[in-house]
Motif scaffolding. Structure first.
Motif: not given
Lengths: 308, 560
Positions: A55, A43-44, A48, B156-159, A51-52, B79, B161-162, A38-40, B153-154, B165
Motif C-alpha cells: 500500500q 504482534s503484526a 500484514m 490498518k489497525a495497530a495494537n 500488505n502495508l 488505529r 488488532l493484537a 507503523i505496525l506493532d 486490513p483496510e 485476537r
C-alpha cells in the motif's frame, strides 16, 4: 540588475532540484522499514507487513518511486502522511505561519541586538561596552538553545510569571522562544558587525572624511556602518536558515506548533512523505530568503549594481 | 579614538545594561532556581483549596488543562499504537465492559453476557439508551461494525488488532444482542474487550470519514471531540447526554467539567514548569527528581497510579552465543544490581520489578519478590565454568573472541532508560563483559529484522497475564521471533493452558509457574514497574485511574 536576478533565479532552481534528489536519496537509503514502524512489531503478522508495504508503494524500484514523486511535486502534490493520511502540503501550510512568526521575530531580535551591540563595541573598542557586547556574543553562540530556553522558562514563567511557558496562541507565547532563538543569532551578528566595522573604520576613505572635518557620528552611521552592513547582511541570510533549523528544538522545548515540530515527529515515525515535503519546503524558503538578501545588497551598495 | 564617538545615546546604554543584568540573572538562577519554585503564577490567582473544601460537593463546569508528554498518533482507537493516545481516547469512547482494579469484569455498554460451552462465542446484551455523539443510535450493528473494522486490513489497525485476537466474526441476534465468535477460546478476551483500543466507534462517522475518522472521532464517551491542533492541543467538551458510566466512576451522568484541553508538551522541564506557573492545571509523567518536590508543595499535589502489564524488562537474546547457555544468562542475572539501578535513578519513587508481570495484574507471583540477589563472585565463577577467561584488558575471552554484549534500547531516554544502559555497562565491567550500547528508535530493524542484539529493554501495558504469550511463546515457522528469541516447550505449554483455562484458581497457578520458570531460567532481567504520575494543582479534585493506570476524568472538578 534584471539579468543578475534572473541568473540567481536560474541557479536557485537548480539548487531546488538538487535538494530534492538528495533528500529523496538520503531518506530512502536510511535503514528501517516504515511498515514495521507503523505496525506493532510484536504482534503484526508477515502478511500484514507485506500488505502495508504494498500500500505504501515500498515494493516499487527506487527510480520509479522517485519519478513518481518528482511528477507529483511538480503538480504541487507532496503526498500524504503515512501515519495519519493527512496531505503533506496541507500540514505545511497549516503550520508554517507559526514557524514564520517565530523566525521573523527572532531574526528581528537578532538583528537589532546584533547590529546595535556590534556597532557600539566597534566604536568603543576595548571599553566596558565592548566587553559586554563580546560577552553577549559569546554567550549567544555557545549556549545550547534547549538549555537557555528552559532557563528562560524557569525565570520568566515559573518564577516571575510574566510569560507563558508553552503554547502557540498569541504574542505572549512567542516572546520567550523568539528571545531564545534571537539571542543565538545576535551572537553571530555582533561579532560580524564588530569586525567589519573595525575594518572599515581604519580604511583610507574614512580617514579622508575625518581629515575633511566631517562630524564623527555622521561618518560612523552614514559611511562606515553602510559599508560594514554588507557582510552582516549576508550573515543574516545564513542566520535565518539557522533560525529555521533552530525551531526544531525550540518548538519542542516551548511546545509550539510549527514545521520544526512536524519534521521532528516525522523523522521519529519515519514518515517519509512528510520528511521529504518539509525539507523541500524549507529549502524553498531558504533560497527565497537568500535571493532577497542578494537583491537587497544592491539597495545598500551601488557598486554591486554595476558589477552584478 | 576621539571623544565624539564615545557618547552613545542613552537608550543604547540602557539596552546594553539591561542585557548585562539579564545575563547575570540568568547565570544565577541556573543553580538556585528550584528553591522558590512555588512562588508566583500568572493564571492561578486564587489561594489553593484547603483540605476542608476538598470534601464538599463537586463544582460544576470549568476547564481542565492537562499536559501530555507526547503527541497522540491517532484518536481512532483501532488505529492507535501509543499509550498516550489512550488518555484522550478514554474520554471519547466507551467499551462493552469495564475491568475493576482487581481484574473483575463488570458491565458498561453491555449489561450482561454469556459464554458458550466451547468458550468460542460471547453473547452480549446491550444497553438500549445509548447514543453516539453524532446522534447515531448504539446497537448490535455498531458493535459488529467496530469489531469487524479492527480486523479489516483496510483499517490498518495497530495494537487493537493484537488485542482483538482471536476474534473472527459477529452475528447480530437482535437490535440489542450481539454474538462475537472466536477462532479459539481465550481467557484474555473479555479483559481485552474492556481496553480502550477496542472501543465502539460510531459506524456512521467511521464510514463517512474513512482514513480521516481519526481527525473527527465519534464515540459514546463522556466527552465529545471539539478540535485537534496537531502538536499543540486536543480539546474535548462535556457530552451532556452521557448517562451510562461504568461502576468505576461515582458520577453516573454527564461529567462535571465543561471541557478538557490536552496540551502536548514533550519537554519535561516545560511541562513541569507550566504546572508550577499555573499555565496548566495538571501534567503527566513527572520526572523522579520532581516527584519529591511536588509531594512537598503546598500548591500542588501528586497522583501516582501503578500501570499494569509487563514491567520494564531486559530481554536476553537466546539465539546469540554465549547467552543461549543458562550459566551465561545467570551471570547477567547475578551481575546486574537492579536494586542499585532503581534506587539511584528513581530516588525511591519507582518500584523494582521481580517478575515478567507487574504487580496488580491477575496471577502476579509476589513470592518472586526479593528472590534474585546480586552476587558478583558467583557470576564470575559461572563465566569461568563456561571457559571465558579474563584477557589482558580485563575483558573475558574464549577461543580468541571477546565477551561483548550488544545492549539495545528503543527510546530516547524515556524514564531514564538510557541511563539504565550506562549503569549496566559499568556494572558488568568488573565481570569482564564489555557492553556496547545502541540507542535507536528503529527497533523494528535492529531487533526484529536483523536480530542484532544481546539485551533489549521494553515494557507493555496490558490487562491480562496472557500478554506473556506474544513475548515468550514459540513463534510459528516463518513468523517473527519473540523478544527473548526463545523456544521452550515447557513454557509454551503453560502459556497455552493459561490462555484457555476457565478455572480461575488453576489459571492463577499456571501463570505463577510460568513466571517462576522465566526467572529461574534467567530468560529476562526485570527492572522497574512504571508508575503513571500526574502533578496537579490542588484545585483539581476527583481524578481517578482505571485498572491499567490510565486517568479517568468523569469525576474531576475544579475547586475554586
Amino acid at each position: 540588475m534584471l539579468k543578475a536576478v534572473s541568473v540567481r533565479l536560474y541557479t536557485s532552481l537548480l539548487v531546488l532540484v538538487g535538494t530534492m534528489v538528495l533528500v529523496f536519496c538520503i531518506v530512502n537509503v536510511l535503514p528501517g522499514d516504515p511498515a514495521l514502524l507503523i505496525l506493532d512489531p510484536s504482534s503484526a503478522t508477515p502478511e500484514m507487513i507485506a500488505n502495508l508495504r504494498e500500500q505504501l508503494g515500498l515494493n516499487q524500484p527506487f527510480y520509479e518511486r522517485f519519478g513518481e514523486y518528482f511528477l507529483h511535486v511538480l503538480q504541487g502534490d507532496f503526498g500524504k502522511s503515512i501515519v495519519n493520511s493527512e496531505p503533506v502540503l496541507q500540514k505545511i501550510v497549516e503550520h508554517f505561519p507559526a514557524t514564520l512568526a517565530l523566525t521573523a521575530l527572532s531574526s528581528l531580535i537578532a538583528v537589532v541586538i546584533g547590529v546595535t551591540l556590534g556597532v557600539l563595541s566597534a566604536i568603543h573598542r576595548n571599553r566596558w561596552i565592548d566587553i559586554v557586547a563580546r560577552m553577549v556574543g559569546l554567550f549567544g553562540i555557545s549556549m545550547p538553545t534547549f538549555w537557555s530556553g528552559i532557563l528562560l522558562i524557569l525565570i520568566f514563567s515559573v518564577q516571575l510569571g510574566w510569560f507563558p511557558a508553552m503554547g502557540s496562541d498569541g504574542f505572549s507565547t512567542l516572546v520567550l522562544p523568539a528571545v531564545t532563538l534571537g539571542f543565538v543569532g545576535s551572537g553571530f551578528i555582533v561579532r560580524m558587525v564588530r569586525n567589519s566595522m573595525l575594518e572599515v573604520i581604519n580604511e583610507p576613505f574614512i580617514v579622508t572624511l575625518r581629515a575633511k572635518g566631517l562630524p564623527g557620528r555622521f561618518i560612523m552611521y552614514k559611511h562606515a556602518l553602510r559599508n560594514a552592513l554588507i557582510p552582516a547582511l549576508t550573515m543574516v541570510g545564513v542566520i535565518i536558515g539557522d533560525l529555521m533549523a533552530g525551531t526544531v528544538v525550540i518548538e519542542t522545548v516551548f511546545s509550539r506548533q510549527g514545521i520544526g515540530r512536524i519534521i521532528a515527529d516525522a523523522i521519529m515515525a519515519k514518515d517519509l512523505p512528510v520528511v521529504q515535503g518539509v525539507i523541500f519546503f524549507s529549502a524553498i524558503v531558504y533560497i527565497v530568503v537568500n535571493l532577497l538578501v542578494d537583491i537587497s545588497y544592491t539597495l545598500i551598495d551601488p557598486r554591486v549594481r554595476r558589477t552584478g | 579614538m576621539s571623544k565624539a564617538y564615545s557618547k552613545p545615546a542613552v537608550w543604547m546604554k540602557m539596552t546594553s545594561l539591561a542585557l548585562a543584568v539579564t545575563l547575570v540573572l540568568a547565570g544565577c538562577s541556573g543553580g538556585g532556581g528550584k528553591s522558590s519554585a512555588n512562588t508566583g503564577g500568572n493564571i492561578s490567582g486564587a489561594a489553593p483549596a484547603s483540605s476542608a473544601e476538598q470534601s464538599s460537593a463537586p463544582a460544576q463546569g470549568g476547564e481542565l488543562s492537562y499536559a501530555l508528554a507526547t503527541s497522540p498518533d491517532q484518536l481512532d482507537p483501532h488505529r492507535s499504537g501509543l499509550a498516550v493516545a489512550v488518555r484522550v481516547i478514554r474520554t471519547l469512547y466507551d467499551t462493552l465492559v469495564v475491568q475493576l482494579p482487581g481484574g473483575e469484569i463488570k458491565p458498561w455498554l453491555a449489561t450482561e453476557w454469556s459464554i458458550s460451552e466451547d468458550g468460542k462465542s460471547y453473547t452480549f446484551k446491550l444497553r438500549q439508551d445509548v447514543k453516539f455523539q453524532d446522534g447515531t443510535p448504539f446497537n448490535a450493528e455498531a458493535v459488529k461494525y467496530s469489531f469487524d473494522r479492527i480486523i479489516d486490513p483496510e483499517t490498518k489497525a495497530a495494537n487493537a488488532l493484537a488485542l482483538v485476537r482471536p476474534y473472527e466474526s459477529s452475528e447480530v441476534i437482535d437490535e440489542f444482542t450481539v454474538k462475537l465468535n472466536l477462532s479459539e477460546p481465550s481467557q484474555a478476551f473479555l479483559g481485552n474487550v474492556s481496553q480502550a483500543l477496542l472501543s465502539i466507534v460510531s459506524p456512521t462517522a467511521a464510514k463517512k470519514d474513512g482514513d480521516q475518522f481519526t481527525k473527527h472521532p465519534v464515540g459514546t464517551g463522556p466527552f465529545k471531540f471539539v478540535k485537534w491542533d496537531k502538536n499543540s492541543e486536543i480539546v474535548v467538551e462535556k457530552n451532556p447526554d452521557y448517562n451510562w458510566a461504568p461502576e468505576t466512576v461515582s458520577q453516573q451522568g454527564a461529567p462535571n467539567l465543561d471541557k478538557i484541553i490536552f496540551k502536548i508538551v514533550p519537554e519535561e522541564a516545560t511541562r513541569i514548569g507550566s504546572v508550577q506557573s499555573g499555565q496548566v492545571l495538571a501534567a503527566e509523567t513527572v520526572p523522579p527528581q520532581n516527584i519529591l518536590s511536588f509531594k512537598n508543595d503546598a500548591n500542588s499535589q501528586l497522583y501516582q497510579a501503578g500501570t499494569v502489564g509487563l514491567p520494564y524488562t531486559l530481554f536476553i537474546n537466546h539465539s546469540k552465543a554465549p547467552w543461549n547457555e543458562l550459566k551465561a544468562r545467570q551471570a547477567l542475572q547475578l551481575g546486574i544490581n537492579v536494586e542499585a539501578i532503581v534506587k539511584t535513578l528513581y530516588l525511591g519513587t519507582y518500584e523494582q520489578a521481580w517478575s515478567p508481570l507487574s504487580p496488580g495484574i491477575f496471577g502476579y507471583d509476589a513470592s518472586l519478590e526479593g528472590g534474585v540477589k546480586p552476587d558478583i563472585e558467583k557470576a564470575k565463577q559461572l563465566l569461568d565454568e563456561l571457559g571465558w577467561k579474563a584477557g589482558a584488558d580485563g575483558i573475558r575471552e574464549k577461543d580468541g573472541k571477546k565477551l561483548t554484549l550488544h545492549y539495545v534500547d528503543g527510546s530516547p531516554n524515556r524514564e531514564k532508560r538510557n541511563d539504565i544502559a550506562a549503569i549496566v555497562q559499568q556494572q558488568l565491567k568488573p565481570l569482564g563483559i564489555q557492553v556496547d550500547v545502541e540507542i535507536t528508535k528503529d527497533v523494528a530493524t535492529v531487533v526484529y529484522a536483523n536480530n542484532n542484539y544481546d539485551l533489549y529493554g521494553n515494557s507493555q501495558v496490558n490487562s491480562d497475564p496472557n500478554a506473556l504469550y506474544s513475548i515468550y511463546h514459540t513463534t510459528a515457522p516463518g513468523a517473527r521471533q519473540n523478544l527473548p528469541n526463545l523456544s521452550d516447550p515447557e513454557l509454551d505449554k503453560l502459556l497455552e493452558d493459561g490462555a484457555t483455562e476457565q478455572d480461575q484458581t488453576k489459571r492463577e497457578a499456571i501463570y505463577k509457574e510460568a513466571q517462576q520458570l522465566i526467572i529461574n531460567k534467567a530468560v529476562i532481567i526485570p527492572i522497574y514497574v512504571f508508575p503513571y504520575t500526574v502533578a496537579a494543582s490542588k484545585k483539581v479534585q476527583g481524578l481517578a485511574f482505571d485498572s491499567l493506570g490510565y486517568p479517568i476524568f468523569n469525576d474531576v472538578y475544579i475547586a475554586e
